[in-house]
Scaffold this active site. Structure first.
Site, PDB file in Angstrom:
ATOM      1  N   ASP A  12       0.870  -1.179   0.000  1.00  0.00           N
ATOM      2  CA  ASP A  12       0.000   0.000   0.000  1.00  0.00           C
ATOM      3  C   ASP A  12       0.903   1.224   0.000  1.00  0.00           C
ATOM      4  O   ASP A  12       2.100   1.127   0.258  1.00  0.00           O
ATOM      5  CB  ASP A  12      -0.896  -0.002   1.258  1.00  0.00           C
ATOM      6  CG  ASP A  12      -1.789   1.230   1.300  1.00  0.00           C
ATOM      7  OD1 ASP A  12      -2.449   1.524   0.290  1.00  0.00           O
ATOM      8  OD2 ASP A  12      -1.806   1.933   2.335  1.00  0.00           O
ATOM      9  N   SER A  13       0.305   2.387  -0.250  1.00  0.00           N
ATOM     10  CA  SER A  13       1.071   3.630  -0.199  1.00  0.00           C
ATOM     11  C   SER A  13       1.521   3.929   1.232  1.00  0.00           C
ATOM     12  O   SER A  13       2.394   4.759   1.432  1.00  0.00           O
ATOM     13  CB  SER A  13       0.208   4.766  -0.732  1.00  0.00           C
ATOM     14  OG  SER A  13      -1.017   4.809  -0.026  1.00  0.00           O
ATOM     15  N   TYR A  44      -0.522   8.580  -2.415  1.00  0.00           N
ATOM     16  CA  TYR A  44      -0.508   8.336  -3.859  1.00  0.00           C
ATOM     17  C   TYR A  44      -1.710   9.016  -4.537  1.00  0.00           C
ATOM     18  O   TYR A  44      -1.681   9.306  -5.723  1.00  0.00           O
ATOM     19  CB  TYR A  44      -0.610   6.826  -4.154  1.00  0.00           C
ATOM     20  CG  TYR A  44       0.641   5.998  -3.928  1.00  0.00           C
ATOM     21  CD1 TYR A  44       1.761   6.507  -3.276  1.00  0.00           C
ATOM     22  CD2 TYR A  44       0.682   4.679  -4.378  1.00  0.00           C
ATOM     23  CE1 TYR A  44       2.880   5.708  -3.077  1.00  0.00           C
ATOM     24  CE2 TYR A  44       1.804   3.881  -4.190  1.00  0.00           C
ATOM     25  CZ  TYR A  44       2.902   4.407  -3.527  1.00  0.00           C
ATOM     26  OH  TYR A  44       4.014   3.613  -3.333  1.00  0.00           O
ATOM     27  N   GLY A  45      -2.748   9.202  -3.751  1.00  0.00           N
ATOM     28  CA  GLY A  45      -4.036   9.639  -4.300  1.00  0.00           C
ATOM     29  C   GLY A  45      -4.042  11.005  -4.957  1.00  0.00           C
ATOM     30  O   GLY A  45      -4.968  11.352  -5.675  1.00  0.00           O
ATOM     31  N   CYS A  75      -3.772  -0.896  -2.098  1.00  0.00           N
ATOM     32  CA  CYS A  75      -4.054   0.522  -2.327  1.00  0.00           C
ATOM     33  C   CYS A  75      -5.029   0.670  -3.505  1.00  0.00           C
ATOM     34  O   CYS A  75      -4.762   0.171  -4.598  1.00  0.00           O
ATOM     35  CB  CYS A  75      -2.736   1.223  -2.637  1.00  0.00           C
ATOM     36  SG  CYS A  75      -2.902   2.968  -2.997  1.00  0.00           S
ATOM     37  N   ASN A  76      -6.130   1.355  -3.275  1.00  0.00           N
ATOM     38  CA  ASN A  76      -7.126   1.550  -4.349  1.00  0.00           C
ATOM     39  C   ASN A  76      -6.538   2.361  -5.491  1.00  0.00           C
ATOM     40  O   ASN A  76      -6.747   2.044  -6.663  1.00  0.00           O
ATOM     41  CB  ASN A  76      -8.347   2.300  -3.817  1.00  0.00           C
ATOM     42  CG  ASN A  76      -9.219   1.443  -2.925  1.00  0.00           C
ATOM     43  OD1 ASN A  76     -10.270   0.980  -3.355  1.00  0.00           O
ATOM     44  ND2 ASN A  76      -8.796   1.214  -1.696  1.00  0.00           N
ATOM     45  N   THR A  77      -5.780   3.411  -5.151  1.00  0.00           N
ATOM     46  CA  THR A  77      -5.187   4.270  -6.179  1.00  0.00           C
ATOM     47  C   THR A  77      -4.245   3.450  -7.055  1.00  0.00           C
ATOM     48  O   THR A  77      -4.271   3.515  -8.282  1.00  0.00           O
ATOM     49  CB  THR A  77      -4.421   5.431  -5.499  1.00  0.00           C
ATOM     50  OG1 THR A  77      -5.317   6.112  -4.624  1.00  0.00           O
ATOM     51  CG2 THR A  77      -3.859   6.391  -6.517  1.00  0.00           C
ATOM     52  N   GLU A 154      -5.745   9.576   9.218  1.00  0.00           N
ATOM     53  CA  GLU A 154      -4.343   9.517   9.662  1.00  0.00           C
ATOM     54  C   GLU A 154      -4.178  10.262  10.990  1.00  0.00           C
ATOM     55  O   GLU A 154      -3.328   9.922  11.805  1.00  0.00           O
ATOM     56  CB  GLU A 154      -3.415  10.140   8.611  1.00  0.00           C
ATOM     57  CG  GLU A 154      -3.448   9.440   7.279  1.00  0.00           C
ATOM     58  CD  GLU A 154      -2.252   8.533   7.026  1.00  0.00           C
ATOM     59  OE1 GLU A 154      -1.230   8.688   7.701  1.00  0.00           O
ATOM     60  OE2 GLU A 154      -2.383   7.667   6.137  1.00  0.00           O
ATOM     61  N   CYS A 186     -11.309   3.384  -0.895  1.00  0.00           N
ATOM     62  CA  CYS A 186     -10.012   3.862  -0.407  1.00  0.00           C
ATOM     63  C   CYS A 186      -9.699   3.101   0.871  1.00  0.00           C
ATOM     64  O   CYS A 186     -10.604   2.835   1.682  1.00  0.00           O
ATOM     65  CB  CYS A 186     -10.082   5.364  -0.126  1.00  0.00           C
ATOM     66  SG  CYS A 186      -8.613   6.022   0.669  1.00  0.00           S
ATOM     67  N   THR A 187      -8.431   2.765   1.036  1.00  0.00           N
ATOM     68  CA  THR A 187      -8.024   1.973   2.200  1.00  0.00           C
ATOM     69  C   THR A 187      -8.454   2.575   3.536  1.00  0.00           C
ATOM     70  O   THR A 187      -8.686   1.848   4.500  1.00  0.00           O
ATOM     71  CB  THR A 187      -6.489   1.859   2.234  1.00  0.00           C
ATOM     72  OG1 THR A 187      -5.943   3.170   2.015  1.00  0.00           O
ATOM     73  CG2 THR A 187      -5.983   0.893   1.200  1.00  0.00           C
ATOM     74  N   HIS A 188      -8.520   3.910   3.585  1.00  0.00           N
ATOM     75  CA  HIS A 188      -8.778   4.569   4.867  1.00  0.00           C
ATOM     76  C   HIS A 188     -10.265   4.642   5.233  1.00  0.00           C
ATOM     77  O   HIS A 188     -10.609   4.823   6.393  1.00  0.00           O
ATOM     78  CB  HIS A 188      -8.227   5.995   4.834  1.00  0.00           C
ATOM     79  CG  HIS A 188      -6.740   6.076   4.841  1.00  0.00           C
ATOM     80  ND1 HIS A 188      -5.959   5.470   3.892  1.00  0.00           N
ATOM     81  CD2 HIS A 188      -5.884   6.701   5.692  1.00  0.00           C
ATOM     82  CE1 HIS A 188      -4.690   5.725   4.151  1.00  0.00           C
ATOM     83  NE2 HIS A 188      -4.616   6.463   5.241  1.00  0.00           N
TER      84      HIS A 188
HETATM   85  N1  DGL Z   1      -4.031   3.919  -0.051  1.00  0.00           N
HETATM   86  C1  DGL Z   1      -4.688   4.980  -0.764  1.00  0.00           C
HETATM   87  C2  DGL Z   1      -5.923   4.415  -1.492  1.00  0.00           C
HETATM   88  O1  DGL Z   1      -6.498   3.413  -1.117  1.00  0.00           O
HETATM   89  C3  DGL Z   1      -5.070   6.119   0.162  1.00  0.00           C
HETATM   90  C4  DGL Z   1      -3.884   6.928   0.622  1.00  0.00           C
HETATM   91  C5  DGL Z   1      -3.111   7.570  -0.513  1.00  0.00           C
HETATM   92  O2  DGL Z   1      -3.607   8.536  -1.129  1.00  0.00           O
HETATM   93  O3  DGL Z   1      -2.013   7.097  -0.777  1.00  0.00           O
HETATM   94  O4  DGL Z   1      -6.327   4.986  -2.473  1.00  0.00           O
END
Ligand code: DGL
Length: 269
Positions: A12-13, A44-45, A75-77, A154, A186-188
């Protein structure tokens, strides 16, 4: 080493992917796992597809060097931008979080009105919309970027007034639509489930891509005969590209358990 004993690699990012790892550990508690959080380069987003692709390749190369049997792009992105390219790059099964989330949304919607929330890069990529429409082109998809959700989580502000106000502001875009299902793309976002549900109402189904992805991994391991035997204590390894302390502070909250065996590494030039 017996291929079944090789670990599942997850990247993941940053720390967000621990919500995905958490579900993997629930579904497959006996599997060995190695997690990489690119905490030095998160988020990453907000980055360009070229940059996300480069980072994702570097993460993949690192995990491949750890002798993994299956790769999970938590990571979704990263999944939205680099899944196809990574599948071409490696010769092990690769699974992203978009497809499982899309499948679950298609199954859940009763009125064929689905909302998707995610980072700017994920929403711009249109990946969820494409994946949902591929499964059922009659479904109407409304996608919305909620960039403030990541820093909010976060910071640990997953409930209370600030989280509620931000969620209300973003989701007002959905309020007067007839959306009955929202993908937490998104992971969060799974950590904001309660707040999102309070705003949207309990009749709106929230899809947690992490849970769906874990189920999909279980299926892939089973059908390809890669499942580890249910014996011995599993090995959990963690790697980060920035401060270990910072990762541990929030990471244990994301994962819901203690993190041992963690190391800082350097990626890229
Ligand atoms: N992990 C990213 C996602 O799921 C969220 C955090 C990021 O922007 O890196 O898109």
């Amino acid at each position: 080493m017996d291929i079944k004993e090789q670990p599942i690699g997850v990247f993941d990012s940053g720390i967000g992917g621990l919500t995905v790892l958490k579900e993997i550990l629930k579904a497959l508690p006996y599997e060995n796992t190695v997690y990489l959080g690119d905490t030095a380069r998160v988020p990453y987003g907000i980055r360009s597809p070229e940059t996300v692709l480069r980072y994702s390749f570097e993460n993949t190369r690192f995990l491949i060097s750890k002798n993994i049997k299956l790769l999970v792009i938590a990571c979704n992105t990263s999944s939205a931008i680099s899944l196809d390219a990574i599948k071409e790059m490696v010769n092990i099964p690769v699974i992203g979080v978009i497809e499982p989330g899309a499948k679950a949304a298609v199954k859940a919607t009763r009125n064929k009105m689905v909302g998707v929330i995610g980072t700017e890069a994920t929403i711009k990529s249109n990946s969820y919309t494409k994946a949902i429409k591929n499964l059922d082109k009659e479904i109407s998809v409304t996608a919305l970027a909620c960039p403030l959700f990541v820093p909010l989580v976060e910071e640990g502000w997953t409930d209370g007034t600030i989280a509620s106000l931000i969620a209300e502001k973003y989701l007002s875009n959905f309020k007067n639509s007839n959306i009955d299902t929202i993908v937490l793309g998104c992971t969060h976002y799974p950590l904001l489930k309660k707040v999102i549900s309070n705003v949207m109402g309990s009749e709106v189904t929230l899809i947690d891509s992490a849970i769906e992805t874990a189920g999909e991994i279980k299926k892939i391991l089973k059908t390809s005969g890669l499942e580890k035997k249910k014996e011995g204590s599993p090995l959990r390894e963690f790697f980060v590209t920035d401060s270990v302390e910072k990762f541990l502070n929030i990471g244990e909250k994301f994962l819901g358990e203690k993190i041992n065996n963690i190391e800082k590494i350097q990626l890229g030039g």
